[in-house]
Design an enzyme around this catalytic site. Structure first.
Site, mmCIF file in Angstrom:
data_model
loop_
_atom_site.group_PDB
_atom_site.id
_atom_site.type_symbol
_atom_site.label_atom_id
_atom_site.label_comp_id
_atom_site.label_asym_id
_atom_site.label_seq_id
_atom_site.Cartn_x
_atom_site.Cartn_y
_atom_site.Cartn_z
ATOM 1 C CG ASP A 188 -28.333 -47.062 -5.044
ATOM 2 O OD1 ASP A 188 -28.335 -48.443 -5.012
ATOM 3 O OD2 ASP A 188 -27.675 -46.404 -4.855
ATOM 4 C CG HIS A 237 -22.916 -47.562 0.479
ATOM 5 N ND1 HIS A 237 -23.751 -48.147 1.323
ATOM 6 C CD2 HIS A 237 -23.077 -47.986 -0.636
ATOM 7 C CE1 HIS A 237 -24.569 -48.962 0.738
ATOM 8 N NE2 HIS A 237 -24.370 -48.619 -0.572
ATOM 9 N N GLY A 238 -19.231 -45.047 0.269
ATOM 10 C CA GLY A 238 -18.556 -43.823 0.387
ATOM 11 C C GLY A 238 -16.966 -43.770 0.158
ATOM 12 C CG ASN A 295 -24.259 -49.900 -7.032
ATOM 13 O OD1 ASN A 295 -24.584 -50.882 -7.999
ATOM 14 N ND2 ASN A 295 -25.502 -49.600 -6.108
#
Length: 285
Positions: free
Chosen positions: A80, A175-176, A227
Protein backbone atom coordinates in the site's frame (compact mmCIF):
# COMPACT_ATOMS: atom_id res chain seq x y z
CA UNK A 1 -4.85 -19.25 -3.22
CA UNK A 2 -2.32 -16.49 -3.90
CA UNK A 3 -2.57 -14.53 -7.15
CA UNK A 4 -1.77 -11.08 -8.47
CA UNK A 5 -4.12 -8.11 -8.42
CA UNK A 6 -4.91 -8.09 -12.11
CA UNK A 7 -6.16 -11.68 -12.00
CA UNK A 8 -8.16 -11.06 -8.82
CA UNK A 9 -9.85 -7.83 -9.95
CA UNK A 10 -10.58 -8.92 -13.53
CA UNK A 11 -13.09 -11.42 -12.15
CA UNK A 12 -14.50 -8.87 -9.71
CA UNK A 13 -15.01 -6.36 -12.51
CA UNK A 14 -16.68 -8.93 -14.75
CA UNK A 15 -19.12 -9.95 -12.01
CA UNK A 16 -19.75 -6.48 -10.55
CA UNK A 17 -18.41 -6.78 -7.03
CA UNK A 18 -15.50 -5.24 -5.17
CA UNK A 19 -12.79 -6.80 -3.03
CA UNK A 20 -11.78 -5.23 0.29
CA UNK A 21 -8.10 -4.55 0.93
CA UNK A 22 -7.53 -4.74 4.68
CA UNK A 23 -4.37 -3.23 6.14
CA UNK A 24 -2.55 -5.91 8.13
CA UNK A 25 -0.95 -4.13 11.07
CA UNK A 26 -0.51 -7.12 13.37
CA UNK A 27 -0.72 -10.91 13.54
CA UNK A 28 -4.12 -10.59 15.24
CA UNK A 29 -5.56 -8.54 12.35
CA UNK A 30 -4.03 -10.95 9.84
CA UNK A 31 -5.84 -13.81 11.60
CA UNK A 32 -9.09 -11.85 11.75
CA UNK A 33 -9.03 -11.22 7.99
CA UNK A 34 -8.05 -14.83 7.18
CA UNK A 35 -10.71 -16.37 9.42
CA UNK A 36 -13.56 -14.16 8.25
CA UNK A 37 -12.71 -14.38 4.55
CA UNK A 38 -12.65 -18.18 4.82
CA UNK A 39 -15.90 -18.27 6.81
CA UNK A 40 -17.63 -16.16 4.15
CA UNK A 41 -15.74 -17.65 1.18
CA UNK A 42 -14.89 -14.13 0.09
CA UNK A 43 -11.81 -13.13 -1.96
CA UNK A 44 -9.59 -10.74 -0.04
CA UNK A 45 -6.52 -8.51 -0.28
CA UNK A 46 -3.88 -8.53 2.44
CA UNK A 47 -2.54 -4.99 2.27
CA UNK A 48 0.58 -3.76 4.06
CA UNK A 49 1.85 -0.18 4.12
CA UNK A 50 5.63 0.45 4.19
CA UNK A 51 5.26 1.84 7.73
CA UNK A 52 3.50 -1.35 8.79
CA UNK A 53 6.18 -3.47 7.14
CA UNK A 54 8.90 -1.47 8.90
CA UNK A 55 7.19 -2.25 12.21
CA UNK A 56 6.38 -5.91 11.51
CA UNK A 57 9.79 -6.65 9.89
CA UNK A 58 10.46 -8.81 6.86
CA UNK A 59 10.30 -12.20 8.68
CA UNK A 60 6.62 -11.51 9.41
CA UNK A 61 6.01 -11.76 5.67
CA UNK A 62 6.81 -15.48 5.81
CA UNK A 63 3.69 -15.87 7.95
CA UNK A 64 1.62 -13.77 5.54
CA UNK A 65 2.87 -15.86 2.62
CA UNK A 66 2.01 -19.09 4.45
CA UNK A 67 -1.49 -17.80 5.12
CA UNK A 68 -1.92 -16.70 1.50
CA UNK A 69 -0.72 -20.01 0.07
CA UNK A 70 -2.87 -22.17 2.36
CA UNK A 71 -6.10 -20.19 2.65
CA UNK A 72 -9.15 -21.59 0.89
CA UNK A 73 -10.04 -18.28 -0.80
CA UNK A 74 -8.37 -16.25 -3.56
CA UNK A 75 -6.10 -13.51 -2.18
CA UNK A 76 -3.42 -10.96 -3.02
CA UNK A 77 -0.56 -9.56 -0.95
CA UNK A 78 -0.37 -5.88 -1.83
CA UNK A 79 2.03 -3.08 -0.94
CA UNK A 80 0.00 0.00 0.00
CA UNK A 81 1.34 3.44 -0.99
CA UNK A 82 4.83 2.49 -2.00
CA UNK A 83 6.71 5.75 -2.29
CA UNK A 84 9.85 4.80 -4.15
CA UNK A 85 11.77 2.11 -6.02
CA UNK A 86 13.50 0.90 -2.85
CA UNK A 87 10.18 0.09 -1.16
CA UNK A 88 8.97 -1.67 -4.30
CA UNK A 89 12.11 -3.81 -4.42
CA UNK A 90 11.64 -4.74 -0.77
CA UNK A 91 8.09 -5.84 -1.53
CA UNK A 92 9.36 -8.04 -4.35
CA UNK A 93 11.87 -9.67 -2.00
CA UNK A 94 9.09 -10.34 0.50
CA UNK A 95 6.80 -12.06 -1.99
CA UNK A 96 4.16 -9.38 -2.60
CA UNK A 97 2.09 -10.10 -5.71
CA UNK A 98 0.95 -6.52 -6.18
CA UNK A 99 2.50 -3.13 -5.46
CA UNK A 100 1.32 0.44 -5.42
CA UNK A 101 3.60 3.22 -6.56
CA UNK A 102 2.10 6.46 -5.27
CA UNK A 103 3.54 9.39 -7.20
CA UNK A 104 0.28 11.35 -7.07
CA UNK A 105 1.95 14.35 -5.37
CA UNK A 106 4.03 14.94 -8.50
CA UNK A 107 2.89 16.67 -11.71
CA UNK A 108 1.17 14.39 -14.21
CA UNK A 109 4.23 13.84 -16.43
CA UNK A 110 6.41 12.85 -13.48
CA UNK A 111 3.70 10.60 -12.07
CA UNK A 112 3.53 8.90 -15.46
CA UNK A 113 7.31 8.50 -15.63
CA UNK A 114 7.62 7.00 -12.16
CA UNK A 115 4.64 4.68 -12.60
CA UNK A 116 5.83 3.45 -16.00
CA UNK A 117 9.25 2.73 -14.50
CA UNK A 118 7.72 0.51 -11.82
CA UNK A 119 5.45 -1.22 -14.35
CA UNK A 120 8.49 -2.10 -16.46
CA UNK A 121 10.30 -3.36 -13.36
CA UNK A 122 7.67 -5.63 -11.80
CA UNK A 123 5.14 -6.71 -14.44
CA UNK A 124 7.57 -9.15 -16.12
CA UNK A 125 7.61 -10.91 -12.73
CA UNK A 126 3.80 -11.26 -12.79
CA UNK A 127 3.40 -8.62 -10.10
CA UNK A 128 0.57 -6.12 -10.61
CA UNK A 129 0.87 -2.35 -10.29
CA UNK A 130 -1.55 0.14 -8.77
CA UNK A 131 -1.06 3.90 -9.03
CA UNK A 132 -2.99 6.99 -7.96
CA UNK A 133 -4.20 10.09 -9.75
CA UNK A 134 -5.63 13.01 -7.82
CA UNK A 135 -5.28 13.40 -4.07
CA UNK A 136 -7.11 11.54 -1.32
CA UNK A 137 -8.17 13.85 1.52
CA UNK A 138 -6.18 14.33 4.70
CA UNK A 139 -8.07 14.18 8.00
CA UNK A 140 -7.33 16.30 11.02
CA UNK A 141 -9.34 16.45 14.25
CA UNK A 142 -11.74 19.03 12.88
CA UNK A 143 -11.73 18.95 9.09
CA UNK A 144 -10.82 17.19 5.83
CA UNK A 145 -8.50 18.92 3.40
CA UNK A 146 -6.43 18.53 0.23
CA UNK A 147 -8.87 16.54 -1.89
CA UNK A 148 -7.98 17.01 -5.55
CA UNK A 149 -10.46 15.15 -7.72
CA UNK A 150 -9.13 12.94 -10.48
CA UNK A 151 -9.48 14.46 -13.95
CA UNK A 152 -11.17 11.89 -16.23
CA UNK A 153 -9.23 13.01 -19.31
CA UNK A 154 -5.93 12.87 -17.41
CA UNK A 155 -6.88 9.39 -16.20
CA UNK A 156 -7.08 8.12 -19.79
CA UNK A 157 -3.74 9.69 -20.67
CA UNK A 158 -2.19 8.21 -17.54
CA UNK A 159 -3.48 4.68 -18.13
CA UNK A 160 -2.54 4.71 -21.82
CA UNK A 161 1.03 5.89 -21.16
CA UNK A 162 1.85 3.76 -18.11
CA UNK A 163 0.09 0.45 -18.72
CA UNK A 164 -0.86 0.36 -15.05
CA UNK A 165 -3.15 -2.52 -13.94
CA UNK A 166 -5.33 -0.66 -11.43
CA UNK A 167 -5.80 2.99 -10.54
CA UNK A 168 -6.82 4.66 -7.30
CA UNK A 169 -9.04 7.63 -8.10
CA UNK A 170 -9.86 10.62 -5.93
CA UNK A 171 -13.62 11.19 -5.75
CA UNK A 172 -14.03 12.60 -2.25
CA UNK A 173 -12.73 10.07 0.24
CA UNK A 174 -10.03 10.60 2.87
CA UNK A 175 -7.72 8.37 4.88
CA UNK A 176 -8.85 7.75 8.45
CA UNK A 177 -12.00 8.29 10.50
CA UNK A 178 -13.92 11.45 9.59
CA UNK A 179 -14.52 14.20 12.20
CA UNK A 180 -17.94 13.90 13.82
CA UNK A 181 -19.13 17.16 12.24
CA UNK A 182 -18.02 16.20 8.71
CA UNK A 183 -20.36 14.52 6.22
CA UNK A 184 -18.38 12.86 3.41
CA UNK A 185 -19.88 12.94 -0.06
CA UNK A 186 -18.52 10.95 -2.97
CA UNK A 187 -18.42 12.61 -6.39
CA UNK A 188 -20.07 9.74 -8.20
CA UNK A 189 -20.39 11.93 -11.29
CA UNK A 190 -16.59 12.11 -11.46
CA UNK A 191 -16.36 8.34 -11.05
CA UNK A 192 -18.86 7.79 -13.85
CA UNK A 193 -16.89 10.09 -16.15
CA UNK A 194 -13.67 8.22 -15.34
CA UNK A 195 -15.30 4.87 -16.07
CA UNK A 196 -16.34 6.19 -19.48
CA UNK A 197 -12.68 6.94 -20.24
CA UNK A 198 -10.97 3.72 -19.09
CA UNK A 199 -11.89 0.09 -18.52
CA UNK A 200 -9.27 -1.05 -15.98
CA UNK A 201 -10.35 -1.93 -12.42
CA UNK A 202 -10.61 1.20 -10.28
CA UNK A 203 -9.67 1.56 -6.63
CA UNK A 204 -11.15 3.63 -3.81
CA UNK A 205 -8.81 4.63 -0.98
CA UNK A 206 -10.14 5.93 2.33
CA UNK A 207 -12.98 3.41 2.35
CA UNK A 208 -13.63 3.66 6.09
CA UNK A 209 -16.54 5.73 7.46
CA UNK A 210 -18.22 6.52 4.14
CA UNK A 211 -21.99 5.96 3.93
CA UNK A 212 -22.79 2.40 2.88
CA UNK A 213 -25.18 3.58 0.15
CA UNK A 214 -22.49 5.64 -1.56
CA UNK A 215 -19.96 2.81 -1.34
CA UNK A 216 -22.46 0.44 -2.94
CA UNK A 217 -23.10 2.96 -5.73
CA UNK A 218 -19.36 3.35 -6.29
CA UNK A 219 -19.04 -0.42 -6.71
CA UNK A 220 -21.89 -0.38 -9.23
CA UNK A 221 -20.03 2.30 -11.19
CA UNK A 222 -16.80 0.33 -11.47
CA UNK A 223 -14.86 0.42 -8.20
CA UNK A 224 -13.36 -3.08 -7.82
CA UNK A 225 -11.06 -2.63 -4.79
CA UNK A 226 -11.68 -0.62 -1.63
CA UNK A 227 -9.01 0.05 0.99
CA UNK A 228 -10.16 -0.41 4.58
CA UNK A 229 -7.90 0.20 7.55
CA UNK A 230 -9.26 2.62 10.15
CA UNK A 231 -12.62 0.90 10.66
CA UNK A 232 -11.02 -2.46 11.45
CA UNK A 233 -8.26 -1.05 13.66
CA UNK A 234 -10.72 1.17 15.54
CA UNK A 235 -12.96 -1.81 16.33
CA UNK A 236 -9.97 -3.93 17.33
CA UNK A 237 -8.41 -1.40 19.70
CA UNK A 238 -11.71 -0.14 21.11
CA UNK A 239 -12.42 -3.69 22.24
CA UNK A 240 -8.85 -4.10 23.49
CA UNK A 241 -9.23 -0.99 25.66
CA UNK A 242 -12.61 -2.19 26.95
CA UNK A 243 -11.15 -5.57 27.92
CA UNK A 244 -8.16 -4.01 29.67
CA UNK A 245 -10.42 -1.62 31.58
CA UNK A 246 -12.33 -4.61 32.93
CA UNK A 247 -9.17 -6.69 33.46
CA UNK A 248 -6.43 -4.19 34.38
CA UNK A 249 -4.08 -6.96 35.52
CA UNK A 250 -4.31 -8.92 32.26
CA UNK A 251 -1.03 -9.54 30.48
CA UNK A 252 -1.47 -12.69 28.37
CA UNK A 253 -2.08 -11.89 24.69
CA UNK A 254 -4.20 -15.03 24.31
CA UNK A 255 -6.55 -13.62 26.96
CA UNK A 256 -6.54 -9.98 25.86
CA UNK A 257 -6.97 -10.27 22.09
CA UNK A 258 -9.66 -12.90 21.28
CA UNK A 259 -12.58 -10.51 21.80
CA UNK A 260 -10.73 -7.81 19.84
CA UNK A 261 -10.26 -10.24 16.96
CA UNK A 262 -13.99 -10.94 17.03
CA UNK A 263 -14.74 -7.21 16.97
CA UNK A 264 -12.47 -6.84 13.94
CA UNK A 265 -14.11 -9.84 12.26
CA UNK A 266 -17.52 -8.22 12.67
CA UNK A 267 -16.37 -5.13 10.76
CA UNK A 268 -14.66 -7.28 8.12
CA UNK A 269 -17.86 -9.26 7.61
CA UNK A 270 -19.93 -6.10 7.24
CA UNK A 271 -17.56 -4.74 4.59
CA UNK A 272 -17.58 -8.01 2.65
CA UNK A 273 -21.37 -8.05 2.59
CA UNK A 274 -21.48 -4.39 1.56
CA UNK A 275 -19.10 -4.96 -1.35
CA UNK A 276 -20.99 -8.06 -2.49
CA UNK A 277 -17.83 -10.16 -2.03
CA UNK A 278 -19.39 -12.88 0.11
CA UNK A 279 -19.50 -16.30 -1.57
CA UNK A 280 -17.54 -15.19 -4.64
CA UNK A 281 -14.52 -17.47 -4.08
CA UNK A 282 -16.08 -20.12 -6.32
CA UNK A 283 -15.66 -17.84 -9.35
CA UNK A 284 -11.89 -18.36 -9.22
CA UNK A 285 -11.91 -22.17 -9.36
Amino acid sequence: MLMNMQALLTIAQKHHFAIPAFNIGSLEILNAVKEESEALQAPVIYEIHPDELAYLKEPFMKTVLEVAHTTSVPCVIHLDHGANRQQILQALRCGFTSVMIDASAYPLDENIRRTKDICELVKPQHVSVEAELGTIGAISKEHVSDIQYSDPVAVKTFVDKTGVDTLAVAIGTAHGIYPTNYKPTLRLDVLKAIREQVNIPLVLHGGSSNPDEEIAQAVALGICKINISSDVKTAFFTETKRYLALHPDAYEPNAIFPSAIQAARSVIANKMHLLNTVGKAYLYK
